[in-house]
Design a protein around this motif. Structure first.
Motif, PDB file in Angstrom:
ATOM      1  N   ARG A  26     -10.420  -8.160   8.501  1.00  0.00           N
ATOM      2  CA  ARG A  26      -9.785  -6.894   8.852  1.00  0.00           C
ATOM      3  C   ARG A  26      -8.415  -6.764   8.199  1.00  0.00           C
ATOM      4  O   ARG A  26      -8.076  -5.734   7.620  1.00  0.00           O
ATOM      5  N   GLU A  27      -7.650  -7.813   8.271  1.00  0.00           N
ATOM      6  CA  GLU A  27      -6.312  -7.776   7.667  1.00  0.00           C
ATOM      7  C   GLU A  27      -6.387  -7.667   6.145  1.00  0.00           C
ATOM      8  O   GLU A  27      -5.618  -6.947   5.521  1.00  0.00           O
TER       9      GLU A  27
ATOM     10  N   ARG B 288      -4.846   0.820  -9.721  1.00  0.00           N
ATOM     11  CA  ARG B 288      -5.673   2.022  -9.579  1.00  0.00           C
ATOM     12  C   ARG B 288      -6.238   2.454 -10.932  1.00  0.00           C
ATOM     13  O   ARG B 288      -7.326   3.012 -11.009  1.00  0.00           O
TER      14      ARG B 288
ATOM     15  N   ASP C  96      -3.519  -0.490   1.894  1.00  0.00           N
ATOM     16  CA  ASP C  96      -2.102  -0.276   1.609  1.00  0.00           C
ATOM     17  C   ASP C  96      -1.821  -0.319   0.119  1.00  0.00           C
ATOM     18  O   ASP C  96      -0.806   0.195  -0.345  1.00  0.00           O
TER      19      ASP C  96
ATOM     20  N   TRP D 273      -7.157  -4.168   5.144  1.00  0.00           N
ATOM     21  CA  TRP D 273      -5.999  -3.279   5.257  1.00  0.00           C
ATOM     22  C   TRP D 273      -5.018  -3.486   4.113  1.00  0.00           C
ATOM     23  O   TRP D 273      -4.288  -2.578   3.723  1.00  0.00           O
ATOM     24  N   GLU D 274      -4.996  -4.690   3.587  1.00  0.00           N
ATOM     25  CA  GLU D 274      -4.148  -4.912   2.413  1.00  0.00           C
ATOM     26  C   GLU D 274      -4.622  -4.038   1.258  1.00  0.00           C
ATOM     27  O   GLU D 274      -3.821  -3.443   0.537  1.00  0.00           O
TER      28      GLU D 274
ATOM     29  N   THR E  58       6.149  -1.164  -9.426  1.00  0.00           N
ATOM     30  CA  THR E  58       5.598   0.183  -9.545  1.00  0.00           C
ATOM     31  C   THR E  58       4.446   0.201 -10.537  1.00  0.00           C
ATOM     32  O   THR E  58       3.405   0.817 -10.293  1.00  0.00           O
TER      33      THR E  58
ATOM     34  N   GLN F 177       1.327  -1.414  -8.996  1.00  0.00           N
ATOM     35  CA  GLN F 177       0.662  -0.467  -8.107  1.00  0.00           C
ATOM     36  C   GLN F 177      -0.232   0.476  -8.908  1.00  0.00           C
ATOM     37  O   GLN F 177      -1.405   0.676  -8.602  1.00  0.00           O
TER      38      GLN F 177
END
Lengths: 242, 242
Positions: free
Chosen positions: B65-66, B174, B73, B69-70, B167, B170
């Motif tokens: 679960r954790e 994607r 985020d 969630w990472e 940045t 991140q």
DNA sequence: CAGGATTTGTGCGTATGTATA
DNA sequence: ATATACATACGCACAAATCCT
């Protein structure tokens, strides 16, 4: 116990949008903690102890744990395995970096939206500017910081570029945290004048002018930095003399 | 049960560095899942079912679960409360946004490092370039994507700007995901030639030239986009006049 | 439009690993 | 070197919401 999840579906037409998406404990706790941190009520460097927070909020450790990790992933806290999670203590170097990257982002943002700006863009910008000025004059520090973030978010929101907006939000959270770190006092008339110039350039007709204002605006923020003690400023002067 | 925790402290001098920073289950699971997603082995849009993954990995649901969630985020998965978490299905609009923001970031990055580039910068860049070319020629799709990311990360790493680097990371995650979505085939000699030009400009002496190359390079990526079918592109043309 | 199946969200007890005073 | 506090991890139970037939 959860009072926010009553979703009544009436037959009437609903002008409401954003239909109260179900907020989980995790989200509520994370938001509360984030607010406490960004307003400085939880000091930078503090350890976020799960059990303490859990009993304080009246929830289980698991929920708190997940909320804390959300803060970590957002860059306003840091985790050392088996040691704990601590609120980030931003150093001078990072602050400079935040400002410089923000500058690049903001110049790009205005370049993108420049020919697309509408009348609504200007009126909304002016409205947020008025809110900001009011907050500064009220000497309400927390309110002023929030208002300034809201003010500067506008061009990003208007850009209709979701990626750009998210990137800004990531940065802005940490910038906000840096405000809490450096106890920059609520600046007075000078700063209001500064915001006036910024706004004028932003709704004006000369793109290069707002670019210049962005640089000036951020330079002012950076000039306020050196007041900080060297709490972890090992690489403080690794930047070239400009 | 945990076989990796036998810590023998010998008296001999230990030449080992980077002393096995304690990796938690959470981190390991997250990394594994991320890799599976970014290489397309877990298809975009898939639901990440906690219990299934937990028993598959032989760990508890909490850890999974954790880890999940990472990913949320980090922007490569999305969560709907009580409905589940799903691998992001990047649409055309978002891909365009990713490329455009990346362009702004990369132009800024090169501008910053331009006068500070060293010989080492060039040799390292050339090394990564060679790795990339080799991967492309081997027609190893997964390898090529990884190599391309590594190649393009170099200027950001060299910038010594932690915020800028984060940045980029991140964004790059994607972007990498978008590669998995659009089944862009491993491009051939044309693309190698493209990378050659990029490298030449990056280690050359004309800043405006690398700016131009960045634009061209990203334009190529965007040109490959329209090949996508509307697999989950519900909001694909929400930009166009309705 | 029911109602059951599935999955997530939350709580709690417990055991173990790790850091730190 | 020991003790203590805390994080990490596991397992189970149950509530809450969604999904599906």
């Amino acid at each position: 116990m959860n009072k926010t999840t009553n979703r009544r579906k009436s037959a009437a037409a609903l002008p409401e949008f954003d239909a109260v998406l179900p907020r989980t404990r995790r989200a509520q706790i994370a938001e509360t903690l984030r607010d406490l941190i960004l307003t400085g009520k939880i000091a930078p460097g503090s350890q976020l102890v799960e059990q303490a927070i859990a009993s304080r909020f009246g929830v289980s450790r698991g929920s708190v744990r997940e909320a804390i990790w959300e803060l970590v992933d957002q860059g306003i806290a840091t985790n050392r395995p088996y040691a704990g999670t601590f609120v980030i203590d931003i150093d001078v170097k990072t602050m400079r970096e935040l400002y410089s990257v923000r500058g690049a982002l903001e110049r790009y943002c205005f370049t993108e939206i420049w020919p697309r700006r509408t009348r609504e863009f200007r009126t909304e910008f002016e409205a947020r500017h008025a809110t900001l000025v009011a907050a500064i004059q009220k000497q309400d520090r927390a309110e002023a910081i929030k208002a300034e973030m809201h003010f500067h978010s506008h061009p990003y929101e208007f850009s209709q570029n979701g990626v750009l907006l998210e990137t800004w939000h990531q940065l802005s959270k940490r910038i906000q945290l840096s405000f809490a770190v450096s106890q920059v006092h609520v600046r007075g008339e000078d700063f209001i004048e500064e915001c006036n110039r910024y706004l004028a350039a932003a709704i004006g007709d000369d793109l290069s002018m707002i670019h210049g204002e962005i640089d000036r605006h951020l330079q002012l923020g950076m000039d306020a930095i050196p007041h900080m003690d060297e709490t972890g400023a090992e690489h403080a002067d690794a930047v070239a003399p400009k």
